[in-house]
Motif scaffolding. Structure first.
Motif, PDB file in Angstrom:
ATOM      1  N   MET A   1       0.824  -1.202   0.000  1.00  0.00           N
ATOM      2  CA  MET A   1       0.000   0.000   0.000  1.00  0.00           C
ATOM      3  C   MET A   1       0.867   1.265   0.000  1.00  0.00           C
ATOM      4  N   ILE A   2       0.299   2.355  -0.440  1.00  0.00           N
ATOM      5  CA  ILE A   2       0.993   3.636  -0.515  1.00  0.00           C
ATOM      6  C   ILE A   2       1.361   4.117   0.886  1.00  0.00           C
ATOM      7  N   ALA A  32     -13.225   5.273  14.885  1.00  0.00           N
ATOM      8  CA  ALA A  32     -13.383   4.325  13.771  1.00  0.00           C
ATOM      9  C   ALA A  32     -12.343   4.575  12.683  1.00  0.00           C
ATOM     10  N   VAL A  33     -12.074   5.842  12.392  1.00  0.00           N
ATOM     11  CA  VAL A  33     -11.068   6.175  11.373  1.00  0.00           C
ATOM     12  C   VAL A  33      -9.680   5.762  11.848  1.00  0.00           C
ATOM     13  N   SER A  34      -9.358   6.041  13.109  1.00  0.00           N
ATOM     14  CA  SER A  34      -8.054   5.645  13.637  1.00  0.00           C
ATOM     15  C   SER A  34      -7.891   4.129  13.640  1.00  0.00           C
ATOM     16  N   ASN A  35      -8.932   3.424  14.050  1.00  0.00           N
ATOM     17  CA  ASN A  35      -8.863   1.960  14.075  1.00  0.00           C
ATOM     18  C   ASN A  35      -8.709   1.373  12.675  1.00  0.00           C
ATOM     19  N   ALA A  36      -9.173   2.132  11.659  1.00  0.00           N
ATOM     20  CA  ALA A  36      -9.077   1.665  10.273  1.00  0.00           C
ATOM     21  C   ALA A  36      -7.743   2.023   9.625  1.00  0.00           C
ATOM     22  N   GLY A  37      -6.860   2.686  10.362  1.00  0.00           N
ATOM     23  CA  GLY A  37      -5.537   2.977   9.839  1.00  0.00           C
ATOM     24  C   GLY A  37      -5.270   4.415   9.447  1.00  0.00           C
ATOM     25  N   GLY A  38      -6.310   5.267   9.499  1.00  0.00           N
ATOM     26  CA  GLY A  38      -6.116   6.684   9.230  1.00  0.00           C
ATOM     27  C   GLY A  38      -5.921   7.446  10.526  1.00  0.00           C
ATOM     28  N   LEU A  39      -6.053   8.769  10.469  1.00  0.00           N
ATOM     29  CA  LEU A  39      -6.005   9.577  11.685  1.00  0.00           C
ATOM     30  C   LEU A  39      -7.384  10.158  11.933  1.00  0.00           C
ATOM     31  N   GLY A  40      -8.069   9.645  12.953  1.00  0.00           N
ATOM     32  CA  GLY A  40      -9.350  10.203  13.351  1.00  0.00           C
ATOM     33  C   GLY A  40      -9.145  11.474  14.142  1.00  0.00           C
ATOM     34  N   ILE A  41     -10.025  12.444  13.936  1.00  0.00           N
ATOM     35  CA  ILE A  41      -9.882  13.741  14.588  1.00  0.00           C
ATOM     36  C   ILE A  41     -11.200  14.155  15.230  1.00  0.00           C
ATOM     37  N   ILE A 288     -23.568   4.538   2.081  1.00  0.00           N
ATOM     38  CA  ILE A 288     -23.060   4.637   3.442  1.00  0.00           C
ATOM     39  C   ILE A 288     -22.283   3.366   3.744  1.00  0.00           C
ATOM     40  N   LYS A 289     -21.019   3.522   4.129  1.00  0.00           N
ATOM     41  CA  LYS A 289     -20.152   2.391   4.427  1.00  0.00           C
ATOM     42  C   LYS A 289     -19.515   2.579   5.796  1.00  0.00           C
ATOM     43  N   THR A 290     -18.847   1.563   6.290  1.00  0.00           N
ATOM     44  CA  THR A 290     -18.061   1.734   7.500  1.00  0.00           C
ATOM     45  C   THR A 290     -16.805   2.525   7.156  1.00  0.00           C
ATOM     46  N   CYS A 291     -16.196   3.114   8.167  1.00  0.00           N
ATOM     47  CA  CYS A 291     -14.955   3.857   7.942  1.00  0.00           C
ATOM     48  C   CYS A 291     -13.867   2.937   7.402  1.00  0.00           C
ATOM     49  N   LYS A 292     -13.835   1.717   7.896  1.00  0.00           N
ATOM     50  CA  LYS A 292     -12.843   0.761   7.412  1.00  0.00           C
ATOM     51  C   LYS A 292     -13.030   0.487   5.931  1.00  0.00           C
ATOM     52  N   GLU A 293     -14.282   0.319   5.501  1.00  0.00           N
ATOM     53  CA  GLU A 293     -14.557   0.080   4.084  1.00  0.00           C
ATOM     54  C   GLU A 293     -14.168   1.276   3.236  1.00  0.00           C
ATOM     55  N   VAL A 294     -14.471   2.468   3.722  1.00  0.00           N
ATOM     56  CA  VAL A 294     -14.121   3.681   2.979  1.00  0.00           C
ATOM     57  C   VAL A 294     -12.616   3.764   2.774  1.00  0.00           C
ATOM     58  N   GLN A 296     -10.298   1.360   3.043  1.00  0.00           N
ATOM     59  CA  GLN A 296      -9.791   0.260   2.221  1.00  0.00           C
ATOM     60  C   GLN A 296     -10.109   0.487   0.749  1.00  0.00           C
ATOM     61  N   ASP A 297     -11.312   0.957   0.459  1.00  0.00           N
ATOM     62  CA  ASP A 297     -11.686   1.248  -0.934  1.00  0.00           C
ATOM     63  C   ASP A 297     -10.773   2.310  -1.536  1.00  0.00           C
ATOM     64  N   ILE A 298     -10.493   3.352  -0.752  1.00  0.00           N
ATOM     65  CA  ILE A 298      -9.617   4.419  -1.233  1.00  0.00           C
ATOM     66  C   ILE A 298      -8.232   3.883  -1.549  1.00  0.00           C
ATOM     67  N   MET A 299      -7.689   3.090  -0.648  1.00  0.00           N
ATOM     68  CA  MET A 299      -6.325   2.605  -0.836  1.00  0.00           C
ATOM     69  C   MET A 299      -6.222   1.603  -1.988  1.00  0.00           C
ATOM     70  N   VAL A 300      -7.210   0.731  -2.112  1.00  0.00           N
ATOM     71  CA  VAL A 300      -7.193  -0.236  -3.215  1.00  0.00           C
ATOM     72  C   VAL A 300      -7.307   0.479  -4.557  1.00  0.00           C
ATOM     73  N   GLU A 301      -8.230   1.443  -4.629  1.00  0.00           N
ATOM     74  CA  GLU A 301      -8.386   2.190  -5.879  1.00  0.00           C
ATOM     75  C   GLU A 301      -7.129   2.998  -6.191  1.00  0.00           C
ATOM     76  N   ALA A 302      -6.520   3.595  -5.165  1.00  0.00           N
ATOM     77  CA  ALA A 302      -5.309   4.390  -5.373  1.00  0.00           C
ATOM     78  C   ALA A 302      -4.186   3.532  -5.961  1.00  0.00           C
TER      79      ALA A 302
END
Length: 312
Positions: A1-2, A32-41, A288-294, A296-302
Motif C-alpha cells: 500500500m501507498i 473508527a477512522v483511527s482503528n481503520a488505519g487513518g487519523l481520526g480527529i 453509506i459504508k463503515t470507515c474501514k470500508e471507505v 480500504q476502498d480508497i487505498m485499493v483504488e489508489a
C-alpha cells in the motif's frame, strides 16, 4: 500500500486524515477512522473544556491508535482547551480560524504534532516559519468555511514554497483523489464529506441522505458578503440567505440568521432549514459504508490508479 512521510510523522498506516468537523467529528467517528488505519480527529468547535475532556477519555477507551483534536482558535474556550490538550498529551492537533503560533512551543515540549489548516501560500509559509509540523492545505471545494483557491491550483503552489509535509483537503473522496493529491506534491489527504456518510458518523440520517441524493451543482457558497463564505447544500436556508445578501443585509443580520443552523441539520435532521455543510464532492457519494470500508476502498483504488499510470 501507498506510504508517505505523513504515515511516519503521525504513526498511522495510511496517509488519510478525517476532517475535524464541528458537530460531526465525534469520538465515535474519530475512533473508527483511527482503528481503520487513518487519523481520526475529534472536532472541538466551540465546545467547553469539560466536553472535550470527556471526548478524549472516550476515544482512549475505543482505540489505542493515534488520534487528533481539531481546535477552532476563535472559540471562547480556546485557552482552556489548549491547557487540557497539553495535559492530556493529545498526539496530534489540527487548528483552524486563527494563528496557533503562541501555543506551538507548549505542544513541542510534549511531542504533540501541530498541523494548521491554511487556504493560501502565504499562510502556509507563515505556519512553517512558526514551527508547524505539517499543514493541511484546503481548497474551496471543501464543505464548511472555505477560501477562494481550488485544491488543484493551490497544492502545487504551496508544496513549491514550503519544506514541511502538505496534506491536501477539498474535493477528495476516493483513490483517484488521493493519487491526484500525491501527484501535485501532497503527502496525504484530509477527507470530510465522505466520512459523514459512514456507519460510525453520528449525524442525523437526513443529513447523510441529503449528501447521497445531491448532484454536482448542489454544494453552493453562502456568506461571501460577510467575508466568511461557507459551502453548504442548497436548501430553503440557502435560498433565504442568498435573498438577504441580494438585499444587502448587514453582517450582523446574516450571522444572527445563521446561528444554530448547523446543529439543526446535524442533530435535529432539519436539512431544509439547517446548514448542511458538505463539499463539492458530495455528488460522487452514493452510499453509506463503515470507515474501514471507505479507507480500504480508497487505498485499493489508489493502488490501481497508480499502477495504470505507471503502465502508460
Amino acid at each position: 500500500m501507498i506510504k508517505t512521510e505523513i504515515c511516519e510523522l503521525l504513526n498511522i498506516e495510511y496517509p488519510i486524515l478525517q476532517g475535524g468537523m464541528a458537530w460531526v467529528a465525534t469520538v465515535e467517528l474519530a475512533a473508527a477512522v483511527s482503528n481503520a488505519g487513518g487519523l481520526g480527529i475529534i472536532g472541538c468547535g466551540a465546545a467547553p473544556k469539560n466536553v472535550v475532556k470527556e471526548e478524549i477519555a472516550k476515544i482512549r477507551k475505543l482505540t489505542n491508535k493515534p488520534f487528533g483534536v481539531n481546535v477552532m482558535l476563535l472559540s471562547p474556550h480556546v485557552d482552556d482547551i489548549i491547557e487540557l490538550l497539553c495535559k492530556e498529551r493529545v498526539p496530534v492537533i489540527t487548528t483552524g480560524a486563527g494563528n496557533p503560533g503562541k501555543y506551538i512551543s507548549k505542544f513541542k515540549e510534549i511531542g504533540t504534532k501541530v498541523i494548521p489548516v491554511v487556504p493560501s501560500v502565504a499562510l502556509g509559509k507563515r505556519m512553517e516559519k512558526i514551527g508547524a509540523d505539517a499543514i493541511i492545505v484546503e481548497g474551496t471545494e471543501a464543505g464548511g468555511h472555505i477560501g477562494e483557491l481550488t485544491t488543484m491550483s493551490l497544492i502545487p503552489q504551496v508544496t513549491d514554497e514550503v519544506n514541511i509535509p502538505v496534506i491536501a483537503a477539498g474535493g477528495i473522496a476516493d483513490g483517484r483523489g488521493l493519487v491526484a493529491a500525491l501527484a501535485l506534491g501532497a503527502k496525504g489527504v484530509q477527507i470530510g464529506t465522505r466520512f459523514v456518510c459512514t456507519v460510525e458518523c453520528r449525524v442525523h440520517e437526513n443529513y447523510k441522505n441529503a449528501i447521497i441524493k445531491s448532484s454536482d451543482r448542489d454544494a453552493i457558497v453562502t456568506g461571501r458578503s460577510t467575508g466568511h463564505p461557507v459551502r453548504v447544500l442548497r436548501n430553503k436556508l440557502t435560498k433565504k440567505l442568498i435573498e438577504l445578501e441580494k438585499q444587502n443585509a448587514d453582517i450582523e443580520t446574516l450571522e444572527k440568521f445563521g446561528v444554530g443552523r448547523l446543529r439543526k441539520a446535524v442533530v435535529d435532521g432539519d436539512v431544509e432549514n439547517g446548514s448542511v455543510m458538505a463539499g463539492q464532492i458530495s455528488g460522487l457519494i452514493k452510499d453509506i459504508k463503515t470507515c474501514k470500508e471507505v479507507i480500504q476502498d480508497i487505498m485499493v483504488e489508489a493502488e490501481k490508479v497508480r499502477s495504470s499510470i505507471l503502465s502508460i
